[in-house]
Structure formats: structure tokens, C-alpha cells
Motif scaffolding. Structure first.
Motif, PDB file in Angstrom:
ATOM      1  N   ALA A   1       0.828  -1.208   0.000  1.00 26.53           N
ATOM      2  CA  ALA A   1       0.000   0.000   0.000  1.00 26.53           C
ATOM      3  C   ALA A   1       0.862   1.258   0.000  1.00 26.53           C
ATOM      4  O   ALA A   1       0.504   2.266  -0.617  1.00 26.53           O
ATOM      5  CB  ALA A   1      -0.937  -0.004   1.203  1.00 26.53           C
ATOM      6  N   GLY A   2       1.990   1.205   0.691  1.00 26.92           N
ATOM      7  CA  GLY A   2       2.886   2.347   0.735  1.00 26.92           C
ATOM      8  C   GLY A   2       3.474   2.662  -0.631  1.00 26.92           C
ATOM      9  O   GLY A   2       3.562   3.821  -1.027  1.00 26.92           O
ATOM     10  N   TRP A   3       3.866   1.612  -1.370  1.00 29.71           N
ATOM     11  CA  TRP A   3       4.401   1.834  -2.706  1.00 29.71           C
ATOM     12  C   TRP A   3       3.311   2.307  -3.658  1.00 29.71           C
ATOM     13  O   TRP A   3       3.566   3.136  -4.548  1.00 29.71           O
ATOM     14  CB  TRP A   3       5.068   0.570  -3.234  1.00 29.71           C
ATOM     15  N   VAL A   4       2.103   1.800  -3.495  1.00 27.17           N
ATOM     16  CA  VAL A   4       0.989   2.277  -4.314  1.00 27.17           C
ATOM     17  C   VAL A   4       0.780   3.773  -4.087  1.00 27.17           C
ATOM     18  O   VAL A   4       0.626   4.549  -5.041  1.00 27.17           O
ATOM     19  CB  VAL A   4      -0.300   1.499  -3.983  1.00 27.17           C
TER      20      VAL A   4
ATOM     21  N   HIS B   1      -2.200  -6.258  -8.311  1.00 24.67           N
ATOM     22  CA  HIS B   1      -2.573  -5.967  -9.689  1.00 24.67           C
ATOM     23  C   HIS B   1      -2.258  -4.508 -10.040  1.00 24.67           C
ATOM     24  O   HIS B   1      -1.815  -4.214 -11.160  1.00 24.67           O
ATOM     25  CB  HIS B   1      -4.061  -6.254  -9.904  1.00 24.67           C
ATOM     26  N   TRP B   2      -2.488  -3.607  -9.092  1.00 30.15           N
ATOM     27  CA  TRP B   2      -2.235  -2.179  -9.331  1.00 30.15           C
ATOM     28  C   TRP B   2      -0.749  -1.951  -9.583  1.00 30.15           C
ATOM     29  O   TRP B   2      -0.375  -1.273 -10.547  1.00 30.15           O
ATOM     30  CB  TRP B   2      -2.708  -1.385  -8.118  1.00 30.15           C
ATOM     31  N   LEU B   3       0.111  -2.504  -8.726  1.00 29.80           N
ATOM     32  CA  LEU B   3       1.553  -2.324  -8.880  1.00 29.80           C
ATOM     33  C   LEU B   3       2.054  -2.956 -10.176  1.00 29.80           C
ATOM     34  O   LEU B   3       2.905  -2.379 -10.867  1.00 29.80           O
ATOM     35  CB  LEU B   3       2.287  -2.925  -7.681  1.00 29.80           C
TER      36      LEU B   3
ATOM     37  N   TYR C   1       1.416  -0.746 -13.086  1.00 24.79           N
ATOM     38  CA  TYR C   1       2.191   0.499 -13.137  1.00 24.79           C
ATOM     39  C   TYR C   1       3.705   0.268 -13.161  1.00 24.79           C
ATOM     40  O   TYR C   1       4.469   1.221 -13.041  1.00 24.79           O
ATOM     41  CB  TYR C   1       1.823   1.399 -11.955  1.00 24.79           C
ATOM     42  N   LEU C   2       4.141  -0.977 -13.327  1.00 20.82           N
ATOM     43  CA  LEU C   2       5.583  -1.239 -13.375  1.00 20.82           C
ATOM     44  C   LEU C   2       6.231  -0.579 -14.579  1.00 20.82           C
ATOM     45  O   LEU C   2       7.389  -0.154 -14.522  1.00 20.82           O
ATOM     46  CB  LEU C   2       5.842  -2.747 -13.393  1.00 20.82           C
ATOM     47  N   GLY C   3       5.505  -0.503 -15.677  1.00 18.55           N
ATOM     48  CA  GLY C   3       6.050   0.162 -16.854  1.00 18.55           C
ATOM     49  C   GLY C   3       6.377   1.619 -16.573  1.00 18.55           C
ATOM     50  O   GLY C   3       7.416   2.136 -17.010  1.00 18.55           O
TER      51      GLY C   3
END
Length: 239
Positions: free
Chosen positions: A98-101, A148-150, A153-155
Motif C-alpha cells: 500500500a505504501g508503494w501504491v 494488480h495495481w503495482l 504500473y511497473l512500466g
């Protein structure tokens, strides 16, 4: 073209800080993290001990919990003080993700829209772009949703210098969980020598894409290794 800031061996590509393989490894680490969760929950209670005690009394004491595991699957903060980390300094899994999101959301440029979804423009007619402040996952805020969110957004993360921090922290977390669950992936030695340093140190690691050299760090796709191995065998047979 700059080198990858994660492996320092492969070119990262224009505007990128991570090479294709390291980005794939980061994606695999996210997947492995979730594959390890059932093993982590199973490791919460150590194996039972032989029954002891008087007849008619409690046969065994309550099973002790593995504090290292409990801290990882429990609540916490994305950037907790030292006394809220576990014994090895790892942030619990949910606040870690959650912190990285939240960090990526705050960094990601987004087109502003009104309540009807229309794009907002300034007085010169230019589209208004601002960084986001609140992540908006499509389904919810569970561990799976954040994964799934991370992954999606890895790109974008590969275009930012902090992709190295994300990769290293995720790698350290997964390695720590492997130790707790005793699920270390196996390395398979390859037959052909490394084309970069000529040592026989090429290995394939379970769950990671491609082949890498443990001596010089050279990386190859599986297809490239197959071609290299075939060429090597032909040269050896001809000599």
C-alpha cells in the motif's frame, strides 16, 4: 543509452532506468510474493511438540506463534518506526504494498477531469496535468488489488530512478519470506559457458526469466541461450 540501475549490466532503454529482464524479475517477485502467502500463514504456528503434562490437565501449552511471520502478515505502517518492524527490519506486507501504491500515485502525472469525466483545460486551452494523491483501484484495496495495481504500473515505475528501490525492497522481502517458509527456489546450472566471461557459471533460477551468469552478471533470454549452446556444441565438435 544508460545501463540498468538494478543489474548494471544491460542497457535500460531510452527514458528507462530498468532493463527488460530486471523489470520482468520485479514482476515475477510480485507474483512469487503472493504464491508464498499460503506458506507464510502455514509457518505462523511452528510444528507441534509431543504431548506432556498430567492426565486430566492440559496436554500441551498453547503453540507459540512465529513472531517474524506474525509481524509480516499483521497491520503496520508503510514507513514505521524501528519498533514497529520485525526482527529483520521488514515492513508488514500489506502496508509495504500500500505504501508503494501511494508513493507511485503521488508521483504519477494524471489528466484532471470533472465530475462528468470531461478533461479540464486551463485558460490557454492546455490540458491540466497534476500528480495524483489517491490511488483508485478498480475493485478494492486488498492485497490482491494492490498487487494488480503495482503490476499495471511497473512500466511507469521503470521510467523513474526509484524503480531500483522498489526492486531491491521487494527482493529483500521475498528472500526473507523464503527463509521463513523454507521455500528457496532452485538454481539449475547450464552446460554452455558464459559468452561474456567464458566461465561455466550460467544458471536458470526457478521463477525468474532467462539465464544469468553468477560470475559476471551477464544475462540472456532462454532463446538466446539455446542458440548459444547449439553454436558452442558445434564449435566443440569441430575442434
Amino acid at each position: 543509452m544508460a545501463d540498468c540501475t538494478i543489474c548494471h549490466h544491460q542497457p535500460a532503454g531510452d527514458g528507462l532506468h530498468a532493463c527488460t529482464r530486471c523489470l520482468a524479475v520485479t514482476r515475477e517477485l510480485l507474483g512469487e510474493l503472493f504464491q508464498l502467502l499460503p506458506h507464510l500463514h502455514a509457518a505462523l504456528v511452528p510444528e507441534g511438540r509431543p504431548a506432556q503434562g498430567r492426565i486430566g490437565a492440559r496436554a500441551t501449552a498453547p503453540a507459540p506463534l512465529n513472531i517474524g511471520v506474525l509481524n509480516l502478515i499483521g497491520p503496520g505502517h508503510a514507513t514505521p518506526p524501528e519498533d514497529e518492524r520485525d526482527a529483520t527490519g521488514h515492513i508488514p506486507i500489506y502496508p509495504f504494498l500500500a505504501g508503494w501504491v501511494a508513493y507511485i500515485t503521488d508521483d504519477y502525472p494524471a489528466i484532471l477531469r470533472d465530475q462528468d469525466g470531461q478533461i479540464l483545460r486551463d485558460h490557454r486551452g492546455q490540458i491540466i496535468v497534476r500528480t495524483c494523491h489517491t490511488p483508485l483501484p478498480r475493485h478494492g484495496t486488498t492485497l490482491t488489488d494492490w498487487r494488480h495495481w503495482l503490476t499495471a504500473y511497473l512500466g511507469y515505475a521503470a521510467t523513474r530512478p526509484w524503480i531500483t528501490d522498489l526492486h531491491q525492497q521487494l527482493d529483500a522481502l521475498v528472500r526473507h519470506i523464503r527463509i521463513l517458509t523454507r521455500t528457496t527456489p532452485e538454481n539449475t546450472p547450464m552446460d554452455a559457458p558464459c559468452p561474456a566471461c567464458a566461465t561455466y557459471a550460467l544458471t536458470a533460477t526457478d521463477g525468474q526469466p532467462g539465464i544469468s551468469c553468477e560470475v559476471c552478471g551477464h544475462q540472456m533470454t532462454t532463446a538466446a541461450y539455446t542458440t548459444h549452446a547449439h553454436t558452442t556444441r558445434q564449435e566443440q565438435n569441430a575442434s
